[in-house]
Design an enzyme around this catalytic site. Structure first.
Site, mmCIF file in Angstrom:
data_model
loop_
_atom_site.group_PDB
_atom_site.id
_atom_site.type_symbol
_atom_site.label_atom_id
_atom_site.label_comp_id
_atom_site.label_asym_id
_atom_site.label_seq_id
_atom_site.Cartn_x
_atom_site.Cartn_y
_atom_site.Cartn_z
ATOM 1 N N ARG A 1 27.371 41.692 44.127
ATOM 2 C CA ARG A 1 27.060 40.297 43.800
ATOM 3 C C ARG A 1 25.563 40.002 43.834
ATOM 4 O O ARG A 1 25.154 38.879 44.144
ATOM 5 C CB ARG A 1 27.783 39.331 44.759
ATOM 6 C CG ARG A 1 29.283 39.349 44.644
ATOM 7 C CD ARG A 1 29.735 38.687 43.363
ATOM 8 N NE ARG A 1 31.174 38.586 43.310
ATOM 9 C CZ ARG A 1 31.870 37.475 43.554
ATOM 10 N NH1 ARG A 1 31.249 36.372 43.854
ATOM 11 N NH2 ARG A 1 33.167 37.483 43.478
ATOM 12 N N ARG B 1 24.405 33.538 43.028
ATOM 13 C CA ARG B 1 23.914 32.252 43.556
ATOM 14 C C ARG B 1 22.883 32.316 44.661
ATOM 15 O O ARG B 1 22.258 31.307 44.962
ATOM 16 C CB ARG B 1 25.106 31.428 44.047
ATOM 17 C CG ARG B 1 25.883 30.822 42.918
ATOM 18 C CD ARG B 1 27.178 30.278 43.419
ATOM 19 N NE ARG B 1 27.942 31.365 44.007
ATOM 20 C CZ ARG B 1 29.152 31.231 44.520
ATOM 21 N NH1 ARG B 1 29.724 30.066 44.563
ATOM 22 N NH2 ARG B 1 29.788 32.276 45.008
ATOM 23 N N ARG C 1 22.239 28.332 35.979
ATOM 24 C CA ARG C 1 23.647 27.973 36.126
ATOM 25 C C ARG C 1 23.876 26.478 35.908
ATOM 26 O O ARG C 1 24.963 26.067 35.503
ATOM 27 C CB ARG C 1 24.097 28.416 37.514
ATOM 28 C CG ARG C 1 25.495 28.102 37.892
ATOM 29 C CD ARG C 1 26.493 29.045 37.250
ATOM 30 N NE ARG C 1 27.786 28.855 37.869
ATOM 31 C CZ ARG C 1 28.628 27.887 37.554
ATOM 32 N NH1 ARG C 1 28.319 27.043 36.586
ATOM 33 N NH2 ARG C 1 29.778 27.767 38.192
ATOM 34 N N ASP D 1 32.840 39.370 35.362
ATOM 35 C CA ASP D 1 33.755 39.111 36.473
ATOM 36 C C ASP D 1 34.992 39.969 36.319
ATOM 37 O O ASP D 1 35.433 40.246 35.197
ATOM 38 C CB ASP D 1 34.146 37.635 36.540
ATOM 39 C CG ASP D 1 34.763 37.304 37.891
ATOM 40 O OD1 ASP D 1 34.008 37.005 38.831
ATOM 41 O OD2 ASP D 1 35.996 37.399 38.028
ATOM 42 N N TYR E 1 45.699 38.225 41.842
ATOM 43 C CA TYR E 1 45.246 36.976 41.194
ATOM 44 C C TYR E 1 46.255 36.516 40.155
ATOM 45 O O TYR E 1 46.597 35.339 40.069
ATOM 46 C CB TYR E 1 43.880 37.163 40.527
ATOM 47 C CG TYR E 1 42.721 37.065 41.497
ATOM 48 C CD1 TYR E 1 42.285 35.831 41.966
ATOM 49 C CD2 TYR E 1 42.059 38.209 41.933
ATOM 50 C CE1 TYR E 1 41.229 35.748 42.856
ATOM 51 C CE2 TYR E 1 41.008 38.134 42.823
ATOM 52 C CZ TYR E 1 40.590 36.899 43.284
ATOM 53 O OH TYR E 1 39.548 36.817 44.166
#
Ligand code: CP3
Length: 347
Positions: free
Chosen positions: A25, A29, A38, A74, A151
């Site tokens: 990652r 962010r 973003r 992703d 998921y």
């Protein structure tokens, strides 16, 4: 030795001048430049616009002395091409609007041709490679069948009850779902390699919720097929999971040149369980990057001591870098890892 050599050499278990380091990652962010960009786009817009995905991939590479780039995408994106309606809700993370629960749901899933459904990721890979070729290697990735299935089945909740229910009550349906996911993932990973990804990581982030018996019966055969295909294609691979201390020997059996290890296990204990003929990746607790300053050098050193400078160690966090992580801590971490050999000599 340049940044281009270290990581690929470690993947081949060859000696390096110092331990290569990248962070799961790393494109995201915790970086102010990412957060600024973003604000102007939704997450799906960013993933699906190759120029933006390429630019985000390069942000941490420009800012830090990382030894590998990882493509900005992703793990859930291939599900869309299979017919699953996916949303990245601004606050709650990913949500699936038509969860896969029944035999008919599994039968309705389409096989997704990566060139058609995920061409934007492949194009982003080509763009990144043309920017960084010869400077730093690029990692491609996909979610592993179990983590993707969890998921697809749960939708938003993540207690894995429905996932295990399908596994135990409808093993035929389960294996069919896993087989479809494994074939989609294999095709996607091979397409990423053709587009220019030099190492491929399979993220089985949630597989640690299973005991060894369930892993062996319901997961291992599917992951093994994926890794065999990557081996046949000659692409180095990383097999990642969390909370997997007791699954490590089975993950090794499933495949991967390098096995990811989280912080819940000492690195040398994990390596012993994995075996000396494979590499290991890890295993700093991501929260260490937010702890008081004196802790980070101690923990980094402990991991490197446990790795004992054996070839085949890739330094990483045990899981993704957390959004509140100070950028300076990442800079300090990378320097600590790279300076370690000279520090040992000068002690
Ligand atoms: O490592 C990298 O820098 C490459 C990019 C990357 C992303 N997701 C971008 C992303 C990678 C490798 C992933 C993998 C991923 N995605 C995993 C496996 C690794 C892990 O962390 O366990 C999983 C489980 C997902 C699913 C996912 N995507 C979740 C649960 C979330 C929401 C929670 C969160 O961390 O925000 C996402 C969104 C997502 N994927 C973001 C990023 C940068 C957040 C972006 C944002 O809100 O701006």
């Amino acid at each position: 030795m340049s940044r281009s050599d270290r990581f690929l050499k470690a993947c081949r278990m060859e000696e390096t001048d110092c331990t290569p380091v990248w962070l799961m990652r790393q494109a995201g962010r915790f970086m102010a430049v990412y957060r600024q960009l973003r604000e102007r786009y939704t997450l799906l817009e960013m993933f699906k616009t190759p120029e933006i995905a390429a630019a985000v991939t390069l942000q941490p590479i420009t800012a830090f002395e990382l030894d590998a780039a990882i493509i900005f995408a992703d793990i859930l994106l291939p599900l869309e091409g299979m017919g699953i309606r996916l949303e990245f809700a601004e606050k709650d993370g990913p949500r699936i609007h038509n969860p896969v629960r029944t035999d008919a749901d599994v039968a309705a899933l389409r096989m997704c041709d990566p060139e058609e459904c995920l061409g934007y990721v492949l194009q982003a890979i080509r763009l990144v490679r043309s920017e960084i070729d010869g400077k730093i290697p690029l990692i491609g990735f996909a979610g592993a069948p179990f983590t993707l299935a969890s998921y697809a089945i749960e939708g938003a909740a993540r207690n894995f009850i429905r996932t295990k229910e399908m596994m135990y009550e409808n093993p035929g349906t389960w294996h069919q779902l896993m087989d479809k996911l494994a074939r989609t993932v294999t095709a996607f990973l091979l397409a990423q390699a053709r587009a220019g990804a030099q190492v491929l990581q399979l993220f089985d982030s949630w597989v640690g919720c299973l005991g060894p018996a369930d892993y062996g019966e319901f997961v291992l055969p599917h992951c093994r097929k994926i890794f065999l295909a990557l081996k046949d294609a000659g692409i180095p691979s990383i097999h990642f999971g969390t909370a997997t201390a007791d699954l490590l020997p089975l993950m090794r059996e499933a495949g991967g040149d390098i096995i990811g290890v989280d912080w819940r296990t000492h690195l040398d204990d994990a390596w012993r369980r994995i075996g000396p003929d494979r590499g290991v990746q890890g295993n700093l607790d991501p929260v260490t990057l937010m702890a008081p300053e004196s802790l980070l050098p101690r923990r980094v050193r402990e991991i490197l001591d446990r790795a004992g400078r054996r070839p085949g160690h890739v330094f990483n966090l045990g899981h993704g870098v957390l959004p509140p992580t100070p950028e300076d801590s990442v800079r300090i971490l990378i320097d600590l890892v790279h300076e370690f050999p000279s520090r040992v000599i000068s002690d």
